[in-house]
Design a protein around this motif. Structure first.
Motif, short mmCIF file in Angstrom:
data_model
loop_
_atom_site.label_atom_id
_atom_site.label_comp_id
_atom_site.label_asym_id
_atom_site.label_seq_id
_atom_site.Cartn_x
_atom_site.Cartn_y
_atom_site.Cartn_z
N ALA A 49 2.22 18.37 -3.35
CA ALA A 49 1.54 19.68 -3.38
C ALA A 49 1.69 20.17 -4.82
CB ALA A 49 2.15 20.63 -2.36
N GLY A 50 2.58 21.17 -5.07
CA GLY A 50 2.84 21.58 -6.44
C GLY A 50 3.69 20.57 -7.19
N GLU A 51 4.40 19.72 -6.48
CA GLU A 51 5.15 18.60 -7.03
C GLU A 51 5.06 17.47 -6.02
OE1 GLU A 51 9.52 20.21 -5.59
OE2 GLU A 51 8.72 20.86 -7.54
N SER A 52 5.75 16.37 -6.23
CA SER A 52 5.61 15.22 -5.34
C SER A 52 6.96 14.56 -5.09
CB SER A 52 4.63 14.20 -5.94
OG SER A 52 5.17 13.64 -7.12
N TYR A 53 7.04 13.83 -3.98
CA TYR A 53 8.22 13.02 -3.72
C TYR A 53 7.85 11.89 -2.76
CZ TYR A 53 8.79 15.34 0.86
OH TYR A 53 8.60 15.82 2.13
N THR A 54 8.72 10.90 -2.70
CA THR A 54 8.49 9.75 -1.83
C THR A 54 9.00 10.06 -0.43
OG1 THR A 54 8.72 8.21 -3.69
CG2 THR A 54 8.98 7.29 -1.46
N GLN A 55 8.09 10.10 0.51
CA GLN A 55 8.46 10.34 1.90
C GLN A 55 9.10 9.08 2.50
OE1 GLN A 55 8.12 13.19 3.53
NE2 GLN A 55 8.26 12.69 5.70
N THR A 56 8.49 7.91 2.21
CA THR A 56 9.01 6.63 2.70
C THR A 56 8.72 5.56 1.65
OG1 THR A 56 8.40 7.30 4.95
CG2 THR A 56 9.00 4.99 4.62
N PRO A 57 9.74 4.81 1.22
CA PRO A 57 9.49 3.71 0.29
C PRO A 57 8.75 2.57 0.99
CG PRO A 57 11.76 3.70 0.99
CD PRO A 57 11.15 4.95 1.56
N LEU A 58 8.31 1.61 0.22
CA LEU A 58 7.60 0.48 0.81
C LEU A 58 8.46 -0.22 1.86
CD1 LEU A 58 6.02 -1.11 -2.39
CD2 LEU A 58 4.75 -0.23 -0.43
N THR A 59 7.86 -0.44 3.02
CA THR A 59 8.60 -1.09 4.10
C THR A 59 7.62 -1.82 5.01
OG1 THR A 59 10.08 -0.77 5.99
CG2 THR A 59 8.53 0.99 5.52
N SER A 60 8.09 -2.89 5.64
CA SER A 60 7.29 -3.60 6.63
C SER A 60 7.58 -3.09 8.04
CB SER A 60 7.56 -5.11 6.56
OG SER A 60 8.94 -5.37 6.73
N ASP A 61 8.55 -2.17 8.15
CA ASP A 61 8.88 -1.56 9.44
C ASP A 61 7.95 -0.37 9.66
OD1 ASP A 61 9.92 -0.39 11.71
OD2 ASP A 61 12.01 -0.60 11.08
N HIS A 62 6.86 -0.63 10.33
CA HIS A 62 5.84 0.41 10.48
C HIS A 62 6.26 1.51 11.44
CE1 HIS A 62 2.40 -2.38 8.90
NE2 HIS A 62 3.36 -2.17 8.03
N LYS A 63 7.25 1.25 12.27
CA LYS A 63 7.74 2.32 13.15
C LYS A 63 8.35 3.45 12.32
CE LYS A 63 8.70 -0.49 17.25
NZ LYS A 63 9.74 -0.97 18.20
N ILE A 80 0.85 -1.20 0.00
CA ILE A 80 0.00 0.00 0.00
C ILE A 80 0.88 1.24 0.00
CG2 ILE A 80 -1.77 1.29 1.26
CD1 ILE A 80 -2.59 -1.36 2.58
N VAL A 81 0.57 2.18 -0.89
CA VAL A 81 1.22 3.49 -0.86
C VAL A 81 0.15 4.54 -0.59
CG1 VAL A 81 2.43 5.25 -2.19
CG2 VAL A 81 3.13 2.86 -2.38
N MET A 82 0.41 5.36 0.40
CA MET A 82 -0.51 6.43 0.76
C MET A 82 0.02 7.73 0.17
SD MET A 82 -0.92 5.23 4.74
CE MET A 82 -2.48 6.02 5.06
#
Length: 333
Positions: free
Chosen positions: A139-153, A94-96
């Motif tokens: 917002a006016g552009e986008s970026y990946t804050q966190t890639p897919l990970t199973s480390d939910h912390k 899942i990507v939010m």
């Protein structure tokens, strides 16, 4: 013994011989017991002998109890502890994608749209321990804050750092969606999902939202879209005062619901409208139900053998009977 399990429970049938042994010994004693007389013995000696004679049946009782304990030991009593472990049989990635434009600071949700979204999204993440989750902000552009990970912390910690003003203002829905697709296109998961949230209309970026939706469809990614904001007007930031604080006034809430519905339909997802905190929470709860990870439950059993305790007790009782038989009761038997 109520908490014990028996590996060879059929041996417990042997306990039925105990009553027969009791009856057999009773008949035997009745036929063989002579009348004891102590001519010339002192009264004290006679009383002592009678007292010991009366307790003599305890020897046989010790033997019967020992036999019963041996039978129980043969049945192999043990205790067990059950441990279960779940593993994902069909993982979900899942990507939010979260809008962080200035309008997300509007106060029609408490304390504002962005903070309400972060709170509900964090709860959603904690309810899905078996999935990999990533995060995109736009917002006016986008970026990946966190890639897919199973480390939910990691996800939860980076969620706290999301705020307005990190990137150029605007609402680039197409770029936010495209970045989320890019994070999922190489995924080998059985199910791939994007949850895209915005409070406005696509007015920035160089990627058309429907083009990004077609890419999502090509990579078999479902997109659930959420329009957040009350219907009508809402207290919305419009300028800064002399001290650099945001000033608010009621402005129309304009969400391109048709676009968000088309994105959801194109990818096989669903569109939702969150007009308040409770509705936003309900929406994430519904998505949670729609996208459930299939789990396999594995059960493990650990056993603690207890037959040694019964065998040891039987040995002690046998030894005690022999000791008494050949010492205290030697002259009576």
């Amino acid at each position: 013994m109520l908490n014990y399990q028996f590996e060879n429970i059929e041996f417990l049938w042997l306990l039925l011989i105990i009553p027969f042994l009791v009856v057999w010994q009773w008949f035997k004693n009745k036929q063989q017991s002579p009348e004891l007389k102590f001519p010339g013995a002192s009264l004290l000696a006679a009383q002592g002998a009678n007292w010991l004679a009366k307790l003599r049946p305890l020897l046989y009782a010790l033997r019967l109890i020992a036999i019963a304990l041996v039978i129980v030991a043969m049945a192999r009593p043990r205790t067990s502890e059950e441990n279960s472990k779940t593993k994902s049989a069909e993982g979900i990635d899942i990507v939010m994608a979260i809008d962080v434009s200035t309008s997300m600071l509007s106060r029609d949700l408490r304390p504002n749209r962005l903070e309400a979204t972060k709170k509900v999204a964090s709860d959603f993440i904690q309810e899905r321990p078996n999935d990999r989750i990533g995060m995109v902000v736009y917002a006016g552009e986008s970026y990946t804050q966190t890639p897919l990970t199973s480390d939910h912390k990691i996800i939860l910690n980076t969620m706290k750092d999301i705020k307005n003003g990190l990137i150029q203002d605007g609402t680039a829905i197409g770029m936010g969606l495209a970045t989320a697709v890019n994070r999922l296109k190489e995924s080998k998961a059985k199910s791939k999902v994007i949850i895209l949230l915005t409070d406005g209309e696509n007015n920035a970026g160089n990627i058309d939202p429907m083009t990004a939706a077609q890419l999502a469809e090509e990579f078999k990614i479902r997109a659930y879209t959420i329009g957040v904001g009350t219907k009508g007007t809402a207290p919305t930031p419009y300028a800064y005062d002399m001290r650099g604080n945001l000033m608010y006034r009621n402005l129309p809430v304009n969400i391109d619901e048709e676009l968000l519905k088309n994105i959801a339909d194109q990818t096989g997802g669903k569109y939702f409208r969150a007009t308040d905190n409770d509705k936003l929470n309900e929406i994430y709860g519904e998505i949670d139900k729609l996208e459930r990870t299939k789990l396999q439950e594995l059960k493990f059993y650990s056993y603690d053998e207890k037959f040694e305790n019964f065998a040891l007790a039987a040995l002690i009782l046998f030894a005690l009977e022999l000791l008494l038989r050949f010492t205290v009761y030697r002259s009576f038997i």
